[in-house]
Design a protein around this motif. Structure first.
Motif, PDB file in Angstrom:
ATOM      1  N   HIS A  69       0.869  -1.185   0.000  1.00 11.64           N
ATOM      2  CA  HIS A  69       0.000   0.000   0.000  1.00 11.64           C
ATOM      3  C   HIS A  69       0.902   1.230   0.000  1.00 11.64           C
ATOM      4  CE1 HIS A  69      -3.511   2.520   0.712  1.00 11.64           C
ATOM      5  NE2 HIS A  69      -2.783   3.181   1.605  1.00 11.64           N
ATOM      6  N   VAL A  70       0.695   2.148  -0.952  1.00  9.87           N
ATOM      7  CA  VAL A  70       1.551   3.315  -1.119  1.00  9.87           C
ATOM      8  C   VAL A  70       0.679   4.568  -1.232  1.00  9.87           C
ATOM      9  CG1 VAL A  70       3.498   4.291  -2.389  1.00  9.87           C
ATOM     10  CG2 VAL A  70       3.061   1.833  -2.513  1.00  9.87           C
ATOM     11  N   THR A  71       1.089   5.630  -0.550  1.00  7.63           N
ATOM     12  CA  THR A  71       0.384   6.908  -0.643  1.00  7.63           C
ATOM     13  C   THR A  71       1.081   7.834  -1.636  1.00  7.63           C
ATOM     14  OG1 THR A  71       1.663   7.947   1.143  1.00  7.63           O
ATOM     15  CG2 THR A  71      -0.305   6.695   1.777  1.00  7.63           C
ATOM     16  N   ASN A  72       0.323   8.797  -2.147  1.00  5.97           N
ATOM     17  CA  ASN A  72       0.847   9.828  -3.054  1.00  5.97           C
ATOM     18  C   ASN A  72       1.618   9.239  -4.232  1.00  5.97           C
ATOM     19  OD1 ASN A  72      -0.231  12.021  -1.634  1.00  5.97           O
ATOM     20  ND2 ASN A  72       1.522  12.096  -0.246  1.00  5.97           N
ATOM     21  N   VAL A  73       0.959   8.356  -4.929  1.00  9.50           N
ATOM     22  CA  VAL A  73       1.513   7.784  -6.161  1.00  9.50           C
ATOM     23  C   VAL A  73       0.943   8.578  -7.341  1.00  9.50           C
ATOM     24  CG1 VAL A  73       1.671   5.744  -7.629  1.00  9.50           C
ATOM     25  CG2 VAL A  73       1.709   5.506  -5.142  1.00  9.50           C
ATOM     26  N   ARG A  74       1.814   9.112  -8.171  1.00  9.27           N
ATOM     27  CA  ARG A  74       1.353   9.837  -9.363  1.00  9.27           C
ATOM     28  C   ARG A  74       1.459   8.938 -10.583  1.00  9.27           C
ATOM     29  NH1 ARG A  74       3.391  13.351 -13.381  1.00  9.27           N
ATOM     30  NH2 ARG A  74       5.524  13.364 -12.533  1.00  9.27           N
ATOM     31  N   GLU A  75       0.333   8.736 -11.234  1.00  7.74           N
ATOM     32  CA  GLU A  75       0.275   7.967 -12.471  1.00  7.74           C
ATOM     33  C   GLU A  75      -0.465   8.818 -13.485  1.00  7.74           C
ATOM     34  OE1 GLU A  75      -1.571   4.346 -11.215  1.00  7.74           O
ATOM     35  OE2 GLU A  75       0.340   3.437 -10.623  1.00  7.74           O
ATOM     36  N   GLY A  76       0.274   9.394 -14.434  1.00  7.74           N
ATOM     37  CA  GLY A  76      -0.315  10.354 -15.350  1.00  7.74           C
ATOM     38  C   GLY A  76      -0.659  11.631 -14.609  1.00  7.74           C
ATOM     39  N   ALA A  77      -1.912  12.075 -14.721  1.00  6.24           N
ATOM     40  CA  ALA A  77      -2.355  13.287 -14.028  1.00  6.24           C
ATOM     41  C   ALA A  77      -2.972  12.987 -12.674  1.00  6.24           C
ATOM     42  CB  ALA A  77      -3.365  14.037 -14.900  1.00  6.24           C
ATOM     43  N   ASN A  78      -3.047  11.712 -12.289  1.00  2.00           N
ATOM     44  CA  ASN A  78      -3.710  11.324 -11.053  1.00  2.00           C
ATOM     45  C   ASN A  78      -2.703  11.138  -9.930  1.00  2.00           C
ATOM     46  OD1 ASN A  78      -6.284  11.168 -12.361  1.00  2.00           O
ATOM     47  ND2 ASN A  78      -5.688   9.160 -13.187  1.00  2.00           N
ATOM     48  N   LEU A  79      -3.081  11.580  -8.731  1.00  2.00           N
ATOM     49  CA  LEU A  79      -2.256  11.432  -7.541  1.00  2.00           C
ATOM     50  C   LEU A  79      -3.115  10.868  -6.423  1.00  2.00           C
ATOM     51  CD1 LEU A  79       0.483  11.998  -6.093  1.00  2.00           C
ATOM     52  CD2 LEU A  79      -0.470  14.217  -5.434  1.00  2.00           C
ATOM     53  N   GLY A  80      -2.720   9.743  -5.871  1.00  2.01           N
ATOM     54  CA  GLY A  80      -3.516   9.136  -4.814  1.00  2.01           C
ATOM     55  C   GLY A  80      -2.844   7.902  -4.262  1.00  2.01           C
ATOM     56  N   SER A  81      -3.554   7.193  -3.395  1.00  2.00           N
ATOM     57  CA  SER A  81      -3.038   5.969  -2.784  1.00  2.00           C
ATOM     58  C   SER A  81      -3.381   4.766  -3.651  1.00  2.00           C
ATOM     59  CB  SER A  81      -3.632   5.785  -1.386  1.00  2.00           C
ATOM     60  OG  SER A  81      -3.261   6.855  -0.536  1.00  2.00           O
ATOM     61  N   THR A  82      -2.583   3.729  -3.526  1.00  2.00           N
ATOM     62  CA  THR A  82      -2.822   2.513  -4.294  1.00  2.00           C
ATOM     63  C   THR A  82      -2.417   1.297  -3.473  1.00  2.00           C
ATOM     64  OG1 THR A  82      -2.302   1.329  -6.357  1.00  2.00           O
ATOM     65  CG2 THR A  82      -0.537   2.609  -5.368  1.00  2.00           C
ATOM     66  N   THR A  83      -3.141   0.212  -3.660  1.00  2.00           N
ATOM     67  CA  THR A  83      -2.808  -1.080  -3.056  1.00  2.00           C
ATOM     68  C   THR A  83      -2.630  -2.074  -4.184  1.00  2.00           C
ATOM     69  OG1 THR A  83      -4.077  -0.575  -1.061  1.00  2.00           O
ATOM     70  CG2 THR A  83      -3.543  -2.887  -1.472  1.00  2.00           C
ATOM     71  N   ARG A  84      -1.527  -2.789  -4.177  1.00  2.00           N
ATOM     72  CA  ARG A  84      -1.224  -3.668  -5.304  1.00  2.00           C
ATOM     73  C   ARG A  84      -0.403  -4.867  -4.853  1.00  2.00           C
ATOM     74  NH1 ARG A  84       2.402   0.356  -8.893  1.00  2.00           N
ATOM     75  NH2 ARG A  84       0.774   1.809  -8.294  1.00  2.00           N
TER      76      ARG A  84
END
Length: 350
Positions: A48-63
Motif C-alpha cells: 500500500h503506497v500513498t501519493n503515487v502519481r500515475e499520469g495526471a492522477n495522484l492518490g493511494s494505491t494497493t497492489r
C-alpha cells in the motif's frame, strides 16, 4: 532469437538447461570436471503506497507487486576446471515479476547478469554484463533490499548492471579485495570506469570505498564516490547488533546543468535472541547542493525465517520530499509530496 520470442520464459530456460546437459550428443568435445547450477528467488509483496502519481492522477494505491525487498530472479551459474588452478566460469541471470510471470525487463532477457571468464590465482576476470563494483560491496554499508539510496535519482550507480563491460576481482589479500570494471560504451552509450577496495577479514569491522566515472554519449562525465563501514557487536543476551553507515557523493560535469548531491545512510540490523528473524532500521538522506530540494526516508524492515530458504517480510517506509523534490519508490513522484509504503510478503530461495 525466434525461439525465445515465441516460447514462454520458463520453457526457454528449460531448453537452455537441456542443451547444456546434452552437449556431448551434439559432437562437442568433452571437458574437464564441470558443474552447472540452477538457482533463483520467488518473492512477492502486498503493498500500500500513498501519493503515487500515475499520469495526471495522484492518490493511494494497493497492489500485489514483485518484491522490492528481494527481486525475483532465475539464473544459471557454472564452472569448469581447466587444470593448473585455472577455471572457466559463467553466470546467466534474469529477473521476472512473480505477480505477472513476465520478465522484469522487456528488452533484455538476462538483464541481471550475463558473463563468462576465467578464475585462478590471479583473481577473476570476466566479460559481459555485470553488476557494478558498488553493488558488490556497498550492501554491507548502505541498506539495500529495494528501499535504498540507489532509488534517489543521482545515485542509481550504487547498484546497477553495466553491459559491454570487463570486470576484475582480485584474490583476498589479508582481508583486502580490489575490484575494477570498464565498460566500452558501445553504440550510443558512454564508457564507464570503476574501482573499489574492501576490507573484510572475518572480524567485527568491515569497510570499503568505490569510485566511478561515467561518461554520457556527449562525453560529459559524472563522478560517483562512496565510502562505508560496519561493525558487528559481540552477540549477547540482547542478540546480535550490526551498525552500518555509508556516504556517497555525485559530481556531474558542470555542462550537464545538474547540481552536485550527497547521500547519507546510517542503519542498525538486530537479530533478537532465540528468534529466527532480523529487524533493520535505516535513515537515508539526499542533499542536493545549493537547492532546498532535499529528500530523506526512514525504513523499518523485518524478516521472519520460516526455514533456511523461506521467509516472511515486512516494511514500513516514510519518504519526505522538501521544496520541489519528487523522489519516490512507486509511480512517477510528485514535487513536494511525501510517500508512505506499507508492505508484507513472502520470499522463497531455491
Amino acid at each position: 532469437m525466434k525461439v525465445f520470442h515465441k516460447l514462454p520464459c520458463a520453457a526457454a530456460l528449460l531448453l537452455l538447461a537441456l542443451s547444456v546437459h546434452a552437449q556431448s550428443s551434439r559432437g562437442l568435445p568433452p571437458g574437464n570436471a564441470s558443474s552447472v547450477s540452477l538457482y533463483g528467488i520467488a518473492a512477492t509483496e502486498l503493498v500500500h503506497v500513498t501519493n503515487v502519481r500515475e499520469g495526471a492522477n495522484l492518490g493511494s494505491t494497493t497492489r500485489l507487486e514483485n518484491s522490492k525487498v528481494t527481486a525475483s530472479r532465475l539464473g544459471f551459474i557454472g564452472s569448469e576446471d581447466l587444470g593448473g588452478g585455472l577455471s572457466a566460469v559463467f553466470n546467466l541471470e534474469m529477473g521476472y515479476s512473480l505477480d505477472t510471470g513476465n520478465p522484469s525487463n522487456a528488452t533484455t532477457f538476462f538483464n541481471r547478469s550475463s558473463y563468462v571468464g576465467l578464475r585462478g590465482g590471479f583473481g577473476t576476470l570476466t566479460l559481459g554484463r555485470h553488476w557494478d563494483v558498488e553493488d558488490d560491496i556497498l550492501g554491507r554499508y548502505f541498506v539495500f533490499a529495494g528501499y535504498s539510496a540507489f532509488q534517489f535519482s543521482e545515485f542509481g550507480g550504487i547498484s546497477e548492471t553495466i553491459p559491454n563491460s570487463v570486470k576484475y576481482v582480485s584474490p583476498n589479500w589479508g582481508g583486502v579485495t580490489l575490484r575494477g570494471l570498464y565498460a566500452l560504451g558501445e553504440g550510443t552509450a558512454g564508457h564507464t570506469s570503476e574501482i573499489a577496495a574492501n576490507y573484510a577479514a572475518g572480524g567485527p569491522f568491515e569497510a570499503g570505498a568505490t569510485w566511478r566515472v561515467q561518461h554520457d554519449a556527449q562525453g560529459r562525465a559524472t563522478q560517483l564516490a562512496t565510502v562505508g563501514a560496519s561493525y558487528l557487536f559481540q552477540p549477547g543476551a540482547t542478540g546480535s547488533w550490526r551498525l552500518h553507515g555509508g556516504y556517497a557523493a555525485s559530481t556531474p560535469d558542470a555542462s550537464i546543468g545538474v547540481p552536485k548531491a550527497a547521500a547519507y545512510d546510517i542503519g542498525l540490523v538486530w537479530a533478537p535472541p532465540k528468534l529466527p528473524m532480523n529487524l533493520t532500521l535505516d535513515y537515508v538522506a539526499r542533499d542536493q547542493k545549493g537547492t532546498p530540494d532535499d529528500s530523506s526516508f526512514v525504513r523499518l524492515g523485518a524478516e521472519y525465517f520460516l526455514s533456511k530458504r523461506t521467509a516472511l517480510i515486512a516494511n514500513l517506509v516514510r519518504m519526505r520530499n522538501e521544496g520541489s523534490a519528487s523522489q519516490r519508490f512507486y509511480g512517477l513522484g510528485a514535487a513536494g509530496y511525501d510517500q508512505n509504503v506499507y508492505s508484507v510478503g513472502l520470499r522463497h530461495a531455491f
